[in-house]
Design an enzyme around this catalytic site. Structure first.
Site, PDB file in Angstrom:
ATOM      1  CG  HIS A 160      -2.962 -31.994  23.370  1.00 34.41           C
ATOM      2  ND1 HIS A 160      -4.162 -31.360  23.610  1.00 34.41           N
ATOM      3  CD2 HIS A 160      -2.528 -31.516  22.168  1.00 34.41           C
ATOM      4  CE1 HIS A 160      -4.440 -30.537  22.595  1.00 34.41           C
ATOM      5  NE2 HIS A 160      -3.459 -30.614  21.710  1.00 34.41           N
ATOM      6  CG  ASP A 196      -1.913 -25.313  20.464  1.00 38.05           C
ATOM      7  OD1 ASP A 196      -0.789 -25.537  19.998  1.00 38.05           O
ATOM      8  OD2 ASP A 196      -2.936 -25.931  20.096  1.00 38.05           O
ATOM      9  CG  HIS A 198      -5.533 -28.331  18.959  1.00 34.29           C
ATOM     10  ND1 HIS A 198      -4.381 -28.067  18.244  1.00 34.29           N
ATOM     11  CD2 HIS A 198      -6.417 -28.869  18.093  1.00 34.29           C
ATOM     12  CE1 HIS A 198      -4.558 -28.451  16.980  1.00 34.29           C
ATOM     13  NE2 HIS A 198      -5.783 -28.936  16.853  1.00 34.29           N
ATOM     14  CG  ASP A 285      -2.082 -24.967  16.670  1.00 34.95           C
ATOM     15  OD1 ASP A 285      -2.124 -23.978  17.428  1.00 34.95           O
ATOM     16  OD2 ASP A 285      -2.099 -26.150  17.082  1.00 34.95           O
TER      17      ASP A 285
HETATM   18  C1  SP5 Z   1       0.021 -29.697  20.177  1.00 32.79           C
HETATM   19  C2  SP5 Z   1      -1.074 -29.803  19.164  1.00 32.79           C
HETATM   20  O1  SP5 Z   1      -1.367 -28.827  18.456  1.00 32.79           O
HETATM   21  N1  SP5 Z   1      -1.685 -30.983  19.011  1.00 32.79           N
HETATM   22  C3  SP5 Z   1      -2.735 -31.144  18.092  1.00 32.79           C
HETATM   23  C4  SP5 Z   1      -3.194 -32.559  17.980  1.00 32.79           C
HETATM   24  C5  SP5 Z   1      -4.239 -32.701  16.940  1.00 32.79           C
HETATM   25  N2  SP5 Z   1      -4.457 -34.075  16.643  1.00 32.79           N
HETATM   26  C6  SP5 Z   1      -5.535 -34.343  15.750  1.00 32.79           C
HETATM   27  C7  SP5 Z   1      -5.135 -34.057  14.340  1.00 32.79           C
HETATM   28  C8  SP5 Z   1      -6.090 -34.689  13.386  1.00 32.79           C
HETATM   29  C9  SP5 Z   1      -5.922 -34.115  12.019  1.00 32.79           C
HETATM   30  N3  SP5 Z   1      -7.143 -33.522  11.603  1.00 32.79           N
HETATM   31  C10 SP5 Z   1      -7.095 -33.020  10.258  1.00 32.79           C
HETATM   32  C11 SP5 Z   1      -8.278 -32.156  10.007  1.00 32.79           C
HETATM   33  C12 SP5 Z   1      -8.162 -31.561   8.621  1.00 32.79           C
HETATM   34  N4  SP5 Z   1      -9.310 -30.783   8.313  1.00 32.79           N
HETATM   35 ZN    ZN Z   2      -2.570 -27.244  18.733  1.00 32.70          ZN
END
Ligand code: SP5
Ligand code: ZN
Length: 347
Positions: A160, A196, A198, A285
């Site tokens: 990211h 990943d 994301h 993830d």
């Molecule tokens: C590297 C990587 O996987 N980064 C991911 C960053 C995600 N950041 C946002 C996380 C917000 C948590 N959301 C919780 C949702 C539960 N349903």
């Molecule tokens: Zn991720």
């Protein structure tokens, strides 16, 4: 397979993050790397090695000098101002505001160099991230010298992080730093495959106008999932990079079958690029029980299949650790992936 493990990762240890207004335990925590390390230690093929030190120039080839200057001293500045715990940004230069003038004010610089408030900057964030970049460069050098593959076991993750911003738990873009180093060393084509959950917005942005580094990503649709503002299918690259960015967004709840169909499309694009090195941004993830994600990959079947599919390309491969937050399963998921790769590479 050689595994370059970040010896400084525990120095990046966030006390908490915010979720729906509440302080919750940080998802990106030291136990992640420790669990992966422990699980890999039980295999007969993992050979752990420490990183070697690379000059700062290898990082400046990807990240803006003023961003790196900021990161190096940011936590000390935060403390000097009376900041008690970790630093969280609270203000950002949104559309129409100036990002070219670096403010003097610390909070203003913290916002200038970030894009979310979910990435705590801690006392050891710089030390851990800097050592992680050395791990990525060490892995790149091994693969360039003829190793079939290497695994960069590091945290914080990287995909990211952009040329001049942190976010999504990432500070330095390890995969991009490795790719850029390989190009600087004379490789003509590199591919980065990001699996990943994301979208790897930082990696995409860094190489968006370039044809030498192909970026291909399978990820949750940004309409519903982080990082929200990048990762759509119509982002195909610009200028010389047109056609060298491929996004395959998938809906929440995507089954392994559908995920592997998208992986086939991704792998065909990688093959067509004929890269001298493949870099895999490996996030687990995508696991069915990940606490913050919503794909359905399973430990025993799907992760080995991913490893085998990558091995079948027959390319020198640098695996780089990204996300994965089901800590109790993260070791098994990473080990399953790489074991599948190792078994299929030997065959
Ligand atoms: C590297 C990587 O996987 N980064 C991911 C960053 C995600 N950041 C946002 C996380 C917000 C948590 N959301 C919780 C949702 C539960 N349903
Ligand atoms: Zn991720």
């Amino acid at each position: 397979m050689k595994i370059i493990a970040n010896p400084h990762h525990r120095e990046h240890h966030a006390a908490h993050e915010f979720f729906r207004g509440a302080q919750v335990e940080a998802f990106e925590k030291p136990a992640r790397q420790d669990r992966i390390h422990a699980a890999l230690s039980t295999t007969d093929w993992a050979k752990f090695i420490p990183p070697t030190s690379f000059p700062e120039a290898a990082i400046e080839a990807v990240h803006a000098p003023r961003y790196l200057r900021f990161l190096r001293t940011a936590y000390a500045e935060h403390r000097a101002l009376g900041g008690a715990g970790d630093a969280f940004p609270a203000v950002w230069p949104i559309r129409g505001m100036r990002a070219d003038v670096e403010p003097v004010n610390f909070a203003a610089r913290l916002g200038l160099y970030s894009f979310d408030s979910g990435t705590p900057l801690t006392a050891g964030s710089w030390a851990a991230a800097r050592a992680g970049a050395d791990c990525a460069l060490t892995g790149a050098a091994l693969v360039a010298a003829g190793e079939r593959a290497a695994f960069v076991l590091t945290r914080p993750p990287g995909h990211h992080a952009g040329a001049d911003f942190f976010g999504g738990y990432c500070f330095l873009n390890n995969a991009a730093i490795a790719a850029e180093w390989l190009i600087a060393r004379g490789q003509r084509r590199v591919a980065i495959l990001d699996v990943d959950y994301h979208h790897g917005n930082g990696t995409q942005a860094i190489f968006y106008d370039r044809a030498d580094v192909l970026f291909v990503s399978l990820h949750a649709d940004p309409r519903t999932d982080y990082p929200f503002y990048l990762g759509h299918a119509d982002e195909t690259g610009e200028g010389a990079g047109r056609g060298f960015n491929l996004n395959l967004p998938l809906p929440q709840g995507t089954s392994p079958e559908t995920w592997f169909e998208a992986l086939s499309v991704a792998l065909e694009r990688v093959q067509a690029h004929a890269p001298e090195t493949l870099i895999v941004s490996l996030g687990v993830d995508t696991f069915e029980a990940d606490p913050i994600c919503a794909f359905g990959l399973r430990t025993e079947t799907d992760y080995p299949r991913l490893g085998r599919a990558i091995a079948a390309l027959g390319l020198p491969t640098l695996w780089v650790m990204e996300g994965g937050y089901a800590v109790e399963a993260i070791g098994a998921n990473v080990t399953a992936t790489l074991s599948g790769f190792v078994a299929a590479s030997a065959a």
